[in-house]
Design a protein around this motif. Structure first.
Motif, PDB file in Angstrom:
ATOM      1  N   LEU A   1       0.845  -1.081   0.039  1.00 12.98           N
ATOM      2  CA  LEU A   1      -0.076   0.220   0.054  1.00 12.98           C
ATOM      3  C   LEU A   1       0.863   1.108  -0.039  1.00 12.98           C
ATOM      4  CD1 LEU A   1      -2.984  -1.033   2.529  1.00 12.98           C
ATOM      5  CD2 LEU A   1      -3.044  -0.842  -0.133  1.00 12.98           C
ATOM      6  N   ASN A   2       2.057   1.368   0.391  1.00 17.43           N
ATOM      7  CA  ASN A   2       3.204   2.398   0.565  1.00 17.43           C
ATOM      8  C   ASN A   2       4.175   2.270  -0.294  1.00 17.43           C
ATOM      9  OD1 ASN A   2       1.499   3.799   2.783  1.00 17.43           O
ATOM     10  ND2 ASN A   2       1.980   2.118   4.070  1.00 17.43           N
ATOM     11  N   ALA A   3       4.013   1.377  -1.384  1.00 14.65           N
ATOM     12  CA  ALA A   3       5.143   1.196  -2.237  1.00 14.65           C
ATOM     13  C   ALA A   3       5.564   2.388  -3.180  1.00 14.65           C
ATOM     14  CB  ALA A   3       4.817  -0.227  -3.210  1.00 14.65           C
ATOM     15  N   PRO A   4       6.813   2.631  -3.240  1.00 17.63           N
ATOM     16  CA  PRO A   4       7.341   3.746  -3.954  1.00 17.63           C
ATOM     17  C   PRO A   4       6.798   3.683  -5.164  1.00 17.63           C
ATOM     18  CG  PRO A   4       8.988   2.386  -3.534  1.00 17.63           C
ATOM     19  CD  PRO A   4       7.891   1.954  -2.860  1.00 17.63           C
ATOM     20  N   GLU A   5       6.704   4.637  -6.124  1.00 22.52           N
ATOM     21  CA  GLU A   5       6.324   4.646  -7.646  1.00 22.52           C
ATOM     22  C   GLU A   5       7.566   4.354  -8.495  1.00 22.52           C
ATOM     23  OE1 GLU A   5       4.042   7.356 -10.866  1.00 22.52           O
ATOM     24  OE2 GLU A   5       3.366   7.423  -8.745  1.00 22.52           O
ATOM     25  N   THR A   6       7.602   3.294  -9.320  1.00 21.98           N
ATOM     26  CA  THR A   6       8.671   2.844 -10.157  1.00 21.98           C
ATOM     27  C   THR A   6       8.118   2.613 -11.525  1.00 21.98           C
ATOM     28  OG1 THR A   6       8.767   0.481  -9.860  1.00 21.98           O
ATOM     29  CG2 THR A   6       9.979   1.932  -8.210  1.00 21.98           C
ATOM     30  N   GLU A   7       9.339   2.402 -12.348  1.00 23.96           N
ATOM     31  CA  GLU A   7       8.965   1.955 -13.866  1.00 23.96           C
ATOM     32  C   GLU A   7       9.222   0.569 -13.901  1.00 23.96           C
ATOM     33  OE1 GLU A   7       7.927   4.048 -16.381  1.00 23.96           O
ATOM     34  OE2 GLU A   7       7.866   5.544 -14.694  1.00 23.96           O
ATOM     35  N   TYR A   8       9.564  -0.340 -12.886  1.00 25.37           N
ATOM     36  CA  TYR A   8       9.869  -1.659 -12.895  1.00 25.37           C
ATOM     37  C   TYR A   8       8.807  -2.337 -13.247  1.00 25.37           C
ATOM     38  CZ  TYR A   8      13.988  -0.542  -9.982  1.00 25.37           C
ATOM     39  OH  TYR A   8      14.962   0.017  -9.554  1.00 25.37           O
ATOM     40  N   ILE A   9       8.993  -3.543 -14.154  1.00 25.15           N
ATOM     41  CA  ILE A   9       7.834  -4.231 -14.181  1.00 25.15           C
ATOM     42  C   ILE A   9       8.437  -5.825 -14.581  1.00 25.15           C
ATOM     43  CG2 ILE A   9       6.338  -2.803 -15.817  1.00 25.15           C
ATOM     44  CD1 ILE A   9       7.507  -4.060 -18.262  1.00 25.15           C
ATOM     45  N   TYR A  10       9.679  -6.043 -14.294  1.00 27.74           N
ATOM     46  CA  TYR A  10      10.062  -7.293 -14.076  1.00 27.74           C
ATOM     47  C   TYR A  10      11.052  -7.548 -12.824  1.00 27.74           C
ATOM     48  CZ  TYR A  10       9.271  -7.402 -19.258  1.00 27.74           C
ATOM     49  OH  TYR A  10       8.468  -7.307 -20.302  1.00 27.74           O
ATOM     50  N   PHE A  11      10.936  -8.713 -12.234  1.00 27.65           N
ATOM     51  CA  PHE A  11      11.985  -8.965 -11.243  1.00 27.65           C
ATOM     52  C   PHE A  11      12.602 -10.525 -11.341  1.00 27.65           C
ATOM     53  CE2 PHE A  11       7.963 -10.575  -9.622  1.00 27.65           C
ATOM     54  CZ  PHE A  11       8.274 -11.574  -8.661  1.00 27.65           C
ATOM     55  N   VAL A  12      13.565 -10.864 -10.607  1.00 23.45           N
ATOM     56  CA  VAL A  12      13.982 -11.993 -10.869  1.00 23.45           C
ATOM     57  C   VAL A  12      14.849 -12.144  -9.102  1.00 23.45           C
ATOM     58  CG1 VAL A  12      16.165 -11.454 -11.599  1.00 23.45           C
ATOM     59  CG2 VAL A  12      15.200 -13.823 -11.786  1.00 23.45           C
ATOM     60  N   ALA A  13      14.778 -13.357  -8.772  1.00 23.01           N
ATOM     61  CA  ALA A  13      15.659 -13.740  -7.311  1.00 23.01           C
ATOM     62  C   ALA A  13      16.904 -13.324  -7.712  1.00 23.01           C
ATOM     63  CB  ALA A  13      15.550 -15.137  -6.995  1.00 23.01           C
ATOM     64  N   SER A  14      17.576 -12.757  -6.498  1.00 21.00           N
ATOM     65  CA  SER A  14      19.068 -12.238  -6.675  1.00 21.00           C
ATOM     66  C   SER A  14      19.974 -13.461  -6.518  1.00 21.00           C
ATOM     67  CB  SER A  14      19.227 -11.384  -5.387  1.00 21.00           C
ATOM     68  OG  SER A  14      20.699 -11.332  -5.348  1.00 21.00           O
ATOM     69  N   PRO A  15      21.005 -13.478  -7.454  1.00 20.65           N
ATOM     70  CA  PRO A  15      21.989 -14.575  -7.559  1.00 20.65           C
ATOM     71  C   PRO A  15      22.669 -14.910  -6.308  1.00 20.65           C
ATOM     72  CG  PRO A  15      22.600 -12.931  -8.787  1.00 20.65           C
ATOM     73  CD  PRO A  15      21.089 -12.355  -8.501  1.00 20.65           C
TER      74      PRO A  15
END
Length: 109
Positions: free
Chosen positions: A57-71
């Motif tokens: 509910l309090n997430a910052p606004e970003t342009e991200y649309i993809y994510f992957v687990a960190s290696p």
């Protein structure tokens, strides 16, 4: 577009012990399989904690649309704004999985 989230496949299979979602898992018929179905699954796959709901509910606004687990396998994720960067980051994660658990043979051919 399909969400393509591995946890939804684990949910569809009713097996959260799966460490690596493989091509054979992606063909699981289920409305929860977000590799086969576009958009969000028909219901939740877990019950979020109150802190998680607040974070959304309090997430910052970003342009991200993809994510992957960190290696680094530290429980975090790496985010990207375009598919090309996502593919590069996903490949890095797959390489880290191969180093940690061994290479999985390609059975998609």
């Amino acid at each position: 577009m399909p969400l393509q989230a591995d946890p939804t496949v684990k949910f569809a299979l009713k097996d959260f012990t799966i460490k690596r979602v493989l091509f054979k898992h992606l063909s699981t018929p289920s409305p929860y399989n977000t590799y086969q179905n576009k958009g969000l699954p028909p219901g939740p796959i877990c019950t979020p904690q109150e802190e998680t709901i607040d974070a959304v509910l309090n997430a910052p606004e970003t342009e991200y649309i993809y994510f992957v687990a960190s290696p680094s396998f530290d429980g975090t994720h790496v985010f990207s704004t375009n598919y090309q960067d996502h593919l590069k980051l996903a490949k890095e994660y797959q390489q880290a999985l191969n180093e940690r658990f061994g290479k999985i043979p390609d059975t998609s051919k």
